[in-house]
Design a protein around this motif. Structure first.
Motif, mmCIF file in Angstrom:
data_model
loop_
_atom_site.group_PDB
_atom_site.id
_atom_site.type_symbol
_atom_site.label_atom_id
_atom_site.label_comp_id
_atom_site.label_asym_id
_atom_site.label_seq_id
_atom_site.Cartn_x
_atom_site.Cartn_y
_atom_site.Cartn_z
ATOM 1 N N SER A 1 -5.003 1.926 -10.726
ATOM 2 C CA SER A 1 -5.325 0.556 -11.114
ATOM 3 C C SER A 1 -6.271 -0.082 -10.098
ATOM 4 C CB SER A 1 -4.052 -0.289 -11.222
ATOM 5 O OG SER A 1 -3.548 -0.572 -9.944
ATOM 6 N N THR B 1 -4.483 -1.243 -6.876
ATOM 7 C CA THR B 1 -4.271 -0.198 -5.876
ATOM 8 C C THR B 1 -5.521 -0.015 -5.030
ATOM 9 O OG1 THR B 1 -2.723 0.918 -7.356
ATOM 10 C CG2 THR B 1 -3.626 2.221 -5.555
ATOM 11 N N ASP B 2 -6.673 0.004 -5.676
ATOM 12 C CA ASP B 2 -7.932 0.152 -4.955
ATOM 13 C C ASP B 2 -8.174 -1.013 -4.002
ATOM 14 O OD1 ASP B 2 -8.381 2.498 -6.318
ATOM 15 O OD2 ASP B 2 -9.649 1.563 -7.843
ATOM 16 N N THR C 1 -1.413 5.163 -9.665
ATOM 17 C CA THR C 1 -1.613 4.332 -10.850
ATOM 18 C C THR C 1 -3.073 4.281 -11.280
ATOM 19 O OG1 THR C 1 -1.918 2.346 -9.520
ATOM 20 C CG2 THR C 1 0.332 2.840 -10.251
ATOM 21 N N LEU D 1 2.577 1.671 -3.407
ATOM 22 C CA LEU D 1 1.615 2.069 -4.432
ATOM 23 C C LEU D 1 1.119 3.498 -4.223
ATOM 24 C CD1 LEU D 1 -0.526 -1.186 -4.852
ATOM 25 C CD2 LEU D 1 1.166 -0.251 -6.450
ATOM 26 N N SER D 2 1.131 3.972 -2.975
ATOM 27 C CA SER D 2 0.663 5.335 -2.720
ATOM 28 C C SER D 2 1.648 6.386 -3.224
ATOM 29 C CB SER D 2 0.392 5.539 -1.229
ATOM 30 O OG SER D 2 1.601 5.585 -0.506
ATOM 31 N N TYR E 1 0.830 -1.202 0.000
ATOM 32 C CA TYR E 1 0.000 0.000 0.000
ATOM 33 C C TYR E 1 0.869 1.259 0.000
ATOM 34 C CZ TYR E 1 -2.815 3.781 1.902
ATOM 35 O OH TYR E 1 -3.408 5.002 2.111
ATOM 36 N N GLU F 1 -5.813 -0.828 -1.025
ATOM 37 C CA GLU F 1 -6.245 0.260 -0.157
ATOM 38 C C GLU F 1 -7.464 -0.155 0.678
ATOM 39 O OE1 GLU F 1 -7.608 4.948 -0.422
ATOM 40 O OE2 GLU F 1 -6.698 3.987 -2.150
#
Length: 189
Positions: free
Chosen positions: A132, A135-136, A130, A125-126, A122, A139
């Motif tokens: 994507s 990522t969601d 992205t 990716l933060s 997380y 999260e």
């Protein structure tokens, strides 16, 4: 040396399978769509790795509310098999009663490690937006653990330190689990 090699291989294989069962449990608890229609690549991966074990268990083990009990039982059985095999490999020393205890603590450690990995993913990716689906999903998986920390800890210079605090708390939990496991095993002897 043979014990160390077998132990490592078991830890990797069983850790991946049992960890994926726990991820399946958590994703279903968080109501994250995992079907092929949803386009969730993580869901497809989780189903591919765990369906062979979880689906037969679902026929005999009902869900408890939103909790996919069969995924939890599958993860525990995998951990149980790992520690039983290691117990046999060590000459069945230490008493058979220690095997389920080790499996239970192994499952708890696996959950802590899995959440730690999710927090690290997380955080990485933060840094790079992205947009994507992955990522969601990450999260949504990490948000419930970060929410109470964010209520107590304000942003520092515009930076969210809650993932770092959560990682430290997870490491403390891991240390406490290790000490608790040692104490319980001493009581069993």
């Amino acid at each position: 040396m043979l014990y160390q090699i077998v132990s490592l291989l078991l830890e990797v294989v069983i850790g991946l399978l049992a960890g994926t069962c726990l991820l399946r449990l958590y994703m279903q608890f968080q109501r994250i769509p995992m079907s092929a229609r949803s386009g969730n690549p993580l869901g497809r991966f989780v189903f591919a790795l765990t369906d062979w074990l979880v689906l037969p268990l679902r026929r005999v083990i009902p869900a408890i509310g939103a909790m996919d009990t069969s995924s939890l039982v599958a993860a525990f059985v995998l951990e149980l098999l790992q520690f039983f095999f290691l117990w046999l490999l060590t000459g069945a020393s230490g008493g058979l009663a220690s095997v389920p205890v080790l499996a239970a603590f192994g499952l708890l450690r696996l959950a802590v490690t899995g959440l730690s990995v999710l927090v690290i993913v997380y955080a990485v990716l933060s840094w790079v937006p992205t947009g994507s689906m992955m990522t969601d999903i990450v999260e949504r998986l990490v948000a419930p653990a970060l929410r109470p920390i964010r209520r107590l800890l304000p942003l520092v210079g515009g930076i969210d330190l809650s993932p770092l605090v959560l990682l430290v708390l997870l490491q403390i939990m891991s240390i406490m689990l290790g000490h608790l496991q040692g104490a319980v095993l001493v009581l069993l002897r």
